[in-house]
Design a protein around this motif. Structure first.
Motif, PDB file in Angstrom:
ATOM      1  N   ILE A   1     -10.497   7.576   3.411  1.00 32.38           N
ATOM      2  CA  ILE A   1      -9.459   6.567   3.608  1.00 32.38           C
ATOM      3  C   ILE A   1      -8.301   6.904   2.679  1.00 32.38           C
ATOM      4  N   GLN A   2      -7.150   7.221   3.248  1.00 30.81           N
ATOM      5  CA  GLN A   2      -6.059   7.803   2.480  1.00 30.81           C
ATOM      6  C   GLN A   2      -5.173   6.734   1.830  1.00 30.81           C
ATOM      7  N   MET A   3      -5.854   5.762   1.201  1.00 37.82           N
ATOM      8  CA  MET A   3      -5.190   4.664   0.495  1.00 37.82           C
ATOM      9  C   MET A   3      -6.228   4.007  -0.401  1.00 37.82           C
ATOM     10  N   GLN A   4      -5.800   3.067  -1.226  1.00 36.93           N
ATOM     11  CA  GLN A   4      -6.709   2.351  -2.125  1.00 36.93           C
ATOM     12  C   GLN A   4      -6.512   0.849  -1.956  1.00 36.93           C
ATOM     13  N   GLY A   5      -7.590   0.089  -2.210  1.00 31.41           N
ATOM     14  CA  GLY A   5      -7.519  -1.353  -2.065  1.00 31.41           C
ATOM     15  C   GLY A   5      -8.140  -1.839  -0.775  1.00 31.41           C
ATOM     16  N   ILE A   6      -9.053  -1.054  -0.222  1.00 28.23           N
ATOM     17  CA  ILE A   6      -9.709  -1.359   1.049  1.00 28.23           C
ATOM     18  C   ILE A   6     -11.059  -2.021   0.786  1.00 28.23           C
ATOM     19  N   HIS A   7     -11.373  -3.081   1.545  1.00 31.26           N
ATOM     20  CA  HIS A   7     -12.641  -3.781   1.305  1.00 31.26           C
ATOM     21  C   HIS A   7     -13.721  -3.445   2.322  1.00 31.26           C
ATOM     22  N   VAL A   8     -13.357  -2.838   3.462  1.00 31.14           N
ATOM     23  CA  VAL A   8     -14.364  -2.484   4.458  1.00 31.14           C
ATOM     24  C   VAL A   8     -13.807  -1.418   5.388  1.00 31.14           C
ATOM     25  N   PHE A   9     -14.703  -0.563   5.919  1.00 32.01           N
ATOM     26  CA  PHE A   9     -14.345   0.392   6.962  1.00 32.01           C
ATOM     27  C   PHE A   9     -15.070   0.004   8.240  1.00 32.01           C
TER      28      PHE A   9
ATOM     29  N   LEU B   1       0.823  -1.210   0.000  1.00 34.51           N
ATOM     30  CA  LEU B   1       0.000   0.000   0.000  1.00 34.51           C
ATOM     31  C   LEU B   1       0.854   1.256   0.000  1.00 34.51           C
ATOM     32  N   LEU B   2       0.342   2.280  -0.657  1.00 33.54           N
ATOM     33  CA  LEU B   2       0.891   3.619  -0.549  1.00 33.54           C
ATOM     34  C   LEU B   2      -0.149   4.436   0.206  1.00 33.54           C
ATOM     35  N   ILE B   3       0.238   4.976   1.354  1.00 35.83           N
ATOM     36  CA  ILE B   3      -0.696   5.660   2.233  1.00 35.83           C
ATOM     37  C   ILE B   3      -0.312   7.126   2.364  1.00 35.83           C
ATOM     38  N   ASN B   4      -1.250   7.998   2.036  1.00 39.00           N
ATOM     39  CA  ASN B   4      -1.062   9.418   2.287  1.00 39.00           C
ATOM     40  C   ASN B   4      -1.371   9.664   3.764  1.00 39.00           C
ATOM     41  N   MET B   5      -0.476  10.327   4.478  1.00 40.58           N
ATOM     42  CA  MET B   5      -0.699  10.579   5.908  1.00 40.58           C
ATOM     43  C   MET B   5      -0.703  12.069   6.245  1.00 40.58           C
ATOM     44  N   ASP B   6      -0.958  12.885   5.257  1.00 46.15           N
ATOM     45  CA  ASP B   6      -1.086  14.325   5.428  1.00 46.15           C
ATOM     46  C   ASP B   6      -2.462  14.611   6.031  1.00 46.15           C
ATOM     47  N   SER B   7      -2.521  15.087   7.255  1.00 40.77           N
ATOM     48  CA  SER B   7      -3.801  15.283   7.933  1.00 40.77           C
ATOM     49  C   SER B   7      -4.610  16.439   7.347  1.00 40.77           C
ATOM     50  N   GLN B   8      -3.988  17.290   6.541  1.00 43.86           N
ATOM     51  CA  GLN B   8      -4.718  18.374   5.891  1.00 43.86           C
ATOM     52  C   GLN B   8      -5.343  17.934   4.568  1.00 43.86           C
ATOM     53  N   ALA B   9      -4.886  16.803   4.029  1.00 51.40           N
ATOM     54  CA  ALA B   9      -5.334  16.367   2.716  1.00 51.40           C
ATOM     55  C   ALA B   9      -6.797  15.926   2.660  1.00 51.40           C
TER      56      ALA B   9
ATOM     57  N   GLU C   1     -12.493   5.455  -0.308  1.00 49.97           N
ATOM     58  CA  GLU C   1     -11.056   5.295  -0.417  1.00 49.97           C
ATOM     59  C   GLU C   1     -10.524   6.303  -1.423  1.00 49.97           C
ATOM     60  N   CYS C   2      -9.206   6.443  -1.476  1.00 44.28           N
ATOM     61  CA  CYS C   2      -8.582   7.431  -2.355  1.00 44.28           C
ATOM     62  C   CYS C   2      -7.591   6.777  -3.304  1.00 44.28           C
ATOM     63  N   LYS C   3      -7.479   7.358  -4.463  1.00 39.49           N
ATOM     64  CA  LYS C   3      -6.383   7.026  -5.358  1.00 39.49           C
ATOM     65  C   LYS C   3      -5.172   7.833  -4.902  1.00 39.49           C
ATOM     66  N   VAL C   4      -4.068   7.128  -4.637  1.00 41.22           N
ATOM     67  CA  VAL C   4      -2.890   7.769  -4.063  1.00 41.22           C
ATOM     68  C   VAL C   4      -1.686   7.561  -4.962  1.00 41.22           C
ATOM     69  N   THR C   5      -0.961   8.627  -5.223  1.00 46.97           N
ATOM     70  CA  THR C   5       0.383   8.552  -5.779  1.00 46.97           C
ATOM     71  C   THR C   5       1.285   9.317  -4.819  1.00 46.97           C
ATOM     72  N   PRO C   6       2.607   9.210  -4.960  1.00 47.14           N
ATOM     73  CA  PRO C   6       3.467  10.001  -4.071  1.00 47.14           C
ATOM     74  C   PRO C   6       3.161  11.492  -4.120  1.00 47.14           C
ATOM     75  N   GLY C   7       2.672  11.968  -5.259  1.00 49.65           N
ATOM     76  CA  GLY C   7       2.455  13.399  -5.411  1.00 49.65           C
ATOM     77  C   GLY C   7       1.017  13.835  -5.531  1.00 49.65           C
TER      78      GLY C   7
ATOM     79  N   ASN D   1      -5.570  -2.807   8.348  1.00 47.61           N
ATOM     80  CA  ASN D   1      -5.154  -4.145   8.753  1.00 47.61           C
ATOM     81  C   ASN D   1      -5.859  -5.165   7.873  1.00 47.61           C
ATOM     82  N   ASP D   2      -5.076  -5.878   7.054  1.00 50.51           N
ATOM     83  CA  ASP D   2      -5.616  -6.912   6.161  1.00 50.51           C
ATOM     84  C   ASP D   2      -6.748  -6.399   5.281  1.00 50.51           C
ATOM     85  N   GLY D   3      -6.582  -5.198   4.746  1.00 48.64           N
ATOM     86  CA  GLY D   3      -7.566  -4.644   3.820  1.00 48.64           C
ATOM     87  C   GLY D   3      -8.746  -3.963   4.474  1.00 48.64           C
ATOM     88  N   ALA D   4      -8.770  -3.916   5.807  1.00 49.48           N
ATOM     89  CA  ALA D   4      -9.819  -3.200   6.527  1.00 49.48           C
ATOM     90  C   ALA D   4      -9.251  -1.894   7.076  1.00 49.48           C
ATOM     91  N   ALA D   5      -9.953  -0.808   6.833  1.00 47.55           N
ATOM     92  CA  ALA D   5      -9.540   0.495   7.359  1.00 47.55           C
ATOM     93  C   ALA D   5     -10.351   0.799   8.609  1.00 47.55           C
TER      94      ALA D   5
END
Length: 236
Positions: A179-187, A75-83, A215-221, A142-146
């Protein structure tokens, strides 16, 4: 939303909530962490992190870099709390996020006081329907759950109960989990960390507050709202 210039580094340590030490091209560098949460499962030594580079546009800044994203396994996770608020505003404006009970929004106003709380957005639609949206960024997986929260949040509980009051007074009320990542199956609410928040969320859902999760589409930028994620408020 997009960041201006992104570079990668390796995480070393986090001496306090605001600062991390990273290995950038073989040099130990202090960077600003744009998330004051614990993030212990993300900021692990030798993990690849991504920094926004301000070295050529410092202004009044003291540090050259902001830590905005991190790799966790696949996973690539954006952790910017302002985003989350920024991408939520974009998605509300362009219709990517649909609010149940409301149609085309013609007013989206940030940081609006109601009662004893300040909600992230006040919204009105073309038919005069009015509502409040509170946004919560989610970085815990954790294991695809946010899950939310990653630490106890009395402030979060206060927001939930204030939204219930708004719903009782004929406003539409929404809690939006970005959800600041992609590929999540449940919240799910993180009852293991703060059951009181989970209880408040379940009570809100039963009393007129709409619970949304994207969920979000995330790239480094960049970061952008993608698809809805199923919500499980109660254990299996």
């Amino acid at each position: 939303m997009r960041y201006d210039k992104i570079i990668s580094a390796k995480f070393i340590s986090r001496p306090n909530r605001f600062i991390a030490i990273v290995n950038l091209n073989g040099e130990e560098v202090s960077v600003h962490v744009k998330n004051t949460g614990r993030c212990r499962e993300l900021l692990v030594p030798d993990t690849t992190v991504y920094l926004e580079d301000f070295s050529y546009r410092m202004g009044k800044r003291k540090l050259f870099y902001d830590l905005v994203a991190v790799e966790k396994d696949s996973l690539l996770i954006n952790m910017d709390s302002q985003a989350p608020n920024k991408v939520a505003f974009e998605a509300l404006k362009n219709g990517k996020i649909q609010l149940l009970g409301m149609s085309d929004l013609n007013i989206i106003r940030s940081e609006t006081v109601y009662g004893d709380s300040r909600f992230d957005f006040y919204v009105e639609d073309v038919n005069g329907e009015k509502g409040f949206v509170e946004v919560k960024g989610v970085t815990l997986e954790n294991d695809g759950a946010a899950s939310f929260p990653d630490a106890p949040t009395e402030r979060g509980i206060k927001h939930v109960y204030e939204l219930i009051k708004a719903a009782e007074n004929d406003y539409h009320a929404y809690i939006l989990f970005v959800i600041q990542m992609q590929g999540i199956h449940v919240f799910t609410p993180n009852d293991a960390t703060h059951k009181a928040f989970g209880d408040a969320l379940r009570y809100a859902a039963e009393n007129g507050v709409h619970i949304l999760s994207y969920e979000c589409k995330v790239t480094p930028g960049s970061l952008a709202i993608a698809e809805t994620v199923p919500i499980r408020l109660y254990g299996e």
